[in-house]
Scaffold this motif. Structure first.
Motif, PDB file in Angstrom:
ATOM      1  N   GLN A   1     -31.856  56.880 -61.513  1.00  0.00           N
ATOM      2  CA  GLN A   1     -31.419  55.694 -60.756  1.00  0.00           C
ATOM      3  C   GLN A   1     -31.036  54.500 -61.624  1.00  0.00           C
ATOM      4  OE1 GLN A   1     -34.470  56.592 -61.391  1.00  0.00           O
ATOM      5  NE2 GLN A   1     -36.027  55.047 -61.051  1.00  0.00           N
ATOM      6  N   LYS A   2     -30.998  54.688 -62.941  1.00  0.00           N
ATOM      7  CA  LYS A   2     -30.724  53.530 -63.804  1.00  0.00           C
ATOM      8  C   LYS A   2     -29.331  53.701 -64.416  1.00  0.00           C
ATOM      9  CE  LYS A   2     -35.441  52.487 -63.892  1.00  0.00           C
ATOM     10  NZ  LYS A   2     -36.128  51.244 -63.761  1.00  0.00           N
TER      11      LYS A   2
ATOM     12  N   ASP B   1     -40.472  57.618 -73.474  1.00  0.00           N
ATOM     13  CA  ASP B   1     -39.947  57.224 -72.164  1.00  0.00           C
ATOM     14  C   ASP B   1     -38.542  56.676 -72.378  1.00  0.00           C
ATOM     15  OD1 ASP B   1     -39.217  55.403 -70.013  1.00  0.00           O
ATOM     16  OD2 ASP B   1     -41.285  55.482 -69.324  1.00  0.00           O
TER      17      ASP B   1
ATOM     18  N   PHE C   1     -44.973  49.808 -68.553  1.00  0.00           N
ATOM     19  CA  PHE C   1     -44.871  51.267 -68.559  1.00  0.00           C
ATOM     20  C   PHE C   1     -45.685  51.910 -69.686  1.00  0.00           C
ATOM     21  CE2 PHE C   1     -41.504  49.687 -65.892  1.00  0.00           C
ATOM     22  CZ  PHE C   1     -41.771  50.409 -64.740  1.00  0.00           C
TER      23      PHE C   1
ATOM     24  N   THR D   1     -38.663  48.364 -69.384  1.00  0.00           N
ATOM     25  CA  THR D   1     -37.970  47.734 -68.259  1.00  0.00           C
ATOM     26  C   THR D   1     -38.668  46.463 -67.801  1.00  0.00           C
ATOM     27  OG1 THR D   1     -37.782  50.049 -67.602  1.00  0.00           O
ATOM     28  CG2 THR D   1     -36.727  48.443 -66.171  1.00  0.00           C
TER      29      THR D   1
ATOM     30  N   GLY E   1     -38.911  59.177 -61.966  1.00  0.00           N
ATOM     31  CA  GLY E   1     -39.282  59.017 -63.372  1.00  0.00           C
ATOM     32  C   GLY E   1     -40.779  59.140 -63.630  1.00  0.00           C
ATOM     33  N   SER E   2     -41.584  58.646 -62.705  1.00  0.00           N
ATOM     34  CA  SER E   2     -43.041  58.715 -62.896  1.00  0.00           C
ATOM     35  C   SER E   2     -43.503  60.166 -63.014  1.00  0.00           C
ATOM     36  CB  SER E   2     -43.764  58.068 -61.706  1.00  0.00           C
ATOM     37  OG  SER E   2     -43.290  56.767 -61.510  1.00  0.00           O
TER      38      SER E   2
HETATM   39  N1  PLP Z   1     -40.722  54.218 -67.061  1.00  0.00           N
HETATM   40  C1  PLP Z   1     -39.919  53.148 -67.093  1.00  0.00           C
HETATM   41  C2  PLP Z   1     -39.594  52.507 -68.410  1.00  0.00           C
HETATM   42  C3  PLP Z   1     -39.382  52.634 -65.908  1.00  0.00           C
HETATM   43  O1  PLP Z   1     -38.581  51.570 -65.933  1.00  0.00           O
HETATM   44  C4  PLP Z   1     -39.711  53.250 -64.675  1.00  0.00           C
HETATM   45  C5  PLP Z   1     -39.183  52.712 -63.403  1.00  0.00           C
HETATM   46  O2  PLP Z   1     -38.674  51.623 -63.321  1.00  0.00           O
HETATM   47  C6  PLP Z   1     -40.548  54.366 -64.694  1.00  0.00           C
HETATM   48  C7  PLP Z   1     -41.042  54.826 -65.900  1.00  0.00           C
HETATM   49  C8  PLP Z   1     -40.930  55.053 -63.421  1.00  0.00           C
HETATM   50  O3  PLP Z   1     -39.794  55.606 -62.797  1.00  0.00           O
HETATM   51  P1  PLP Z   1     -39.746  55.810 -61.211  1.00  0.00           P
HETATM   52  O4  PLP Z   1     -39.847  54.473 -60.571  1.00  0.00           O
HETATM   53  O5  PLP Z   1     -38.410  56.499 -61.002  1.00  0.00           O
HETATM   54  O6  PLP Z   1     -40.895  56.692 -60.851  1.00  0.00           O
END
Ligand code: PLP
Length: 373
Positions: free
Chosen positions: A197-198, A172, A96, A147, A70-71
């Motif tokens: 993964q969510k 996001d 985030f 999150t 996600g990042s």
């Molecule tokens: N944005 C939100 C709202 C998230 O909850 C997360 C991960 O928990 C991310 C971005 C980043 O995703 P990742 O950990 O898959 O890189």
């Protein structure tokens, strides 16, 4: 030192992600590797695009999974849309949103922060004031489902405000996609990214993204090259968006992870998006009732709660880390700790994707009861 095969313990995943994965998705991962330009693989990629259109509720041509978590989806949105010298409003009401600020600044742009308390949604009046005070901002960036706190903000209203001031929207949807409505076209979101993964209940490591035609025009009109080679959509398009024979190598796609994504999206289609949203809502209510019976309360006010991420206030005198350790050791259940400003103040109980079921609700409640007493 002798090293042998790694066999992970059996866990019930009820933290902020990853979530539990259906055996159909795990089996898809183990299928034979084929080439990432194999015609059969390309057919599957086209199906993934179609299924992502459904998940995001969009017809955007530029819809694909980035080969990283996600990042990377977050970075992809910022590096493609934001250039040095731009001004971008970033709504910050948790961890985030803070990362979005970092992204804007690393693009050489200025982040204008609209800050709200952790555990509360983005305040529309503050956002409107910031838009009035800063004419010409390039984009409004916000986290739909924070999150770190379990709060959902009003994406439709935020996007309507951004449009009123002619700014792009960057949303996001890492935690919201497939758990609560994400209506990219109806809300006129220009760039949206998620994670696998969510609520999609796939393995971690891919980031579905979607970009509107307006976003693509902005990218085509850039004055500077996109500063990241890997995430430059102009280049990724050659692999994901071109027709059959003209597709060209950009990077070696994570072939088996894409099989897994395909399977999890097929499962989402079989269930139906609306049914998935209803399931998440129903299991959240059951969890809430059970928590209340244990004397526990949620951090977020009713109306703004994410059904898939429940931030539970830690009662006085309880060693929160010990509770989490015992839940894991005695019951095999993973729940999340508080992040950033909420560290030590909340537990985060995820009911995401396959982990949103009556079985999960009952398991976590009885384990909590057993651990707290
Ligand atoms: N944005 C939100 C709202 C998230 O909850 C997360 C991960 O928990 C991310 C971005 C980043 O995703 P990742 O950990 O898959 O890189």
């Amino acid at each position: 030192m002798t090293v042998s095969s790694f066999h992970p313990p059996s866990r019930v995943l009820m933290g902020p992600g990853p979530s539990d994965i259906h055996s159909r998705v795990l089996q898809a991962l183990g299928r034979p590797v084929i080439g990432h330009l194999d015609p059969e693989f390309i057919m599957m990629m086209d199906e993934i695009k179609g299924l992502l259109h459904y998940a995001f509720q969009t017809t955007n041509q530029m819809t694909l999974p980035i080969s990283a978590p996600g990042s990377a989806g977050m970075e992809c949105a910022f590096v493609n849309l934001v250039e040095p010298g731009d001004n971008v409003i970033v709504c910050v009401n948790g961890v985030f949103g803070g990362r979005m600020v970092e992204n804007v600044e690393r693009c050489g742009a200025t982040a204008i922060k609209v800050v709200d308390d952790w555990g509360t949604p983005i305040d529309l009046n503050k956002l409107e004031d910031a838009l009035k005070a800063n004419p010409g901002v390039k984009a409004v960036a916000f986290v739909h489902a924070e999150t770190s706190t379990g709060v959902q903000s009003d994406a439709a209203a935020i996007s309507a405000l951004a449009q009123k001031f002619d700014a792009l929207t960057i949303m996001d949807a890492v935690t919201s996609l497939a758990g609560t409505p994400v209506l990219v076209d109806e809300w006129k979101i220009d760039a949206c990214y998620s994670g696998t993964q969510k609520c999609l209940s796939c393995v971690p490591g891919l980031s579905p993204v979607t970009f509107s035609e307006r976003a693509l025009e902005t990218i085509r009109g850039r004055n500077h090259k996109v500063q990241s080679w890997f995430l430059d959509l102009n280049l990724i398009m050659g692999y994901w968006s071109s027709e059959g024979a003209t597709r060209s190598y950009h990077h070696t796609a994570p072939v088996n992870t894409l099989y897994a994504l395909h399977e999890s999206l097929v499962m989402l289609k079989e269930e139906g998006l609306e049914n998935a949203w209803k399931r998440h809502a129903k299991n959240h209510l059951a969890l809430k009732a059970g928590l209340e019976a244990l004397g526990l309360t949620l951090l977020v006010e009713e109306g703004y709660r994410l059904p898939q991420l429940n931030a539970v206030k830690i009662p006085g005198g309880v060693d929160e880390a010990l509770v989490r350790r015992r839940m894991l050791a005695d019951f095999g259940i993973e729940i999340g700790a508080g992040l950033g400003a909420l560290a030590g103040k909340v537990w985060r109980i995820g009911l995401m994707g396959q982990s949103s079921s009556p079985r999960h609700v009952t398991l976590v409640l009885s384990a909590l009861e057993g651990t707290l007493t």
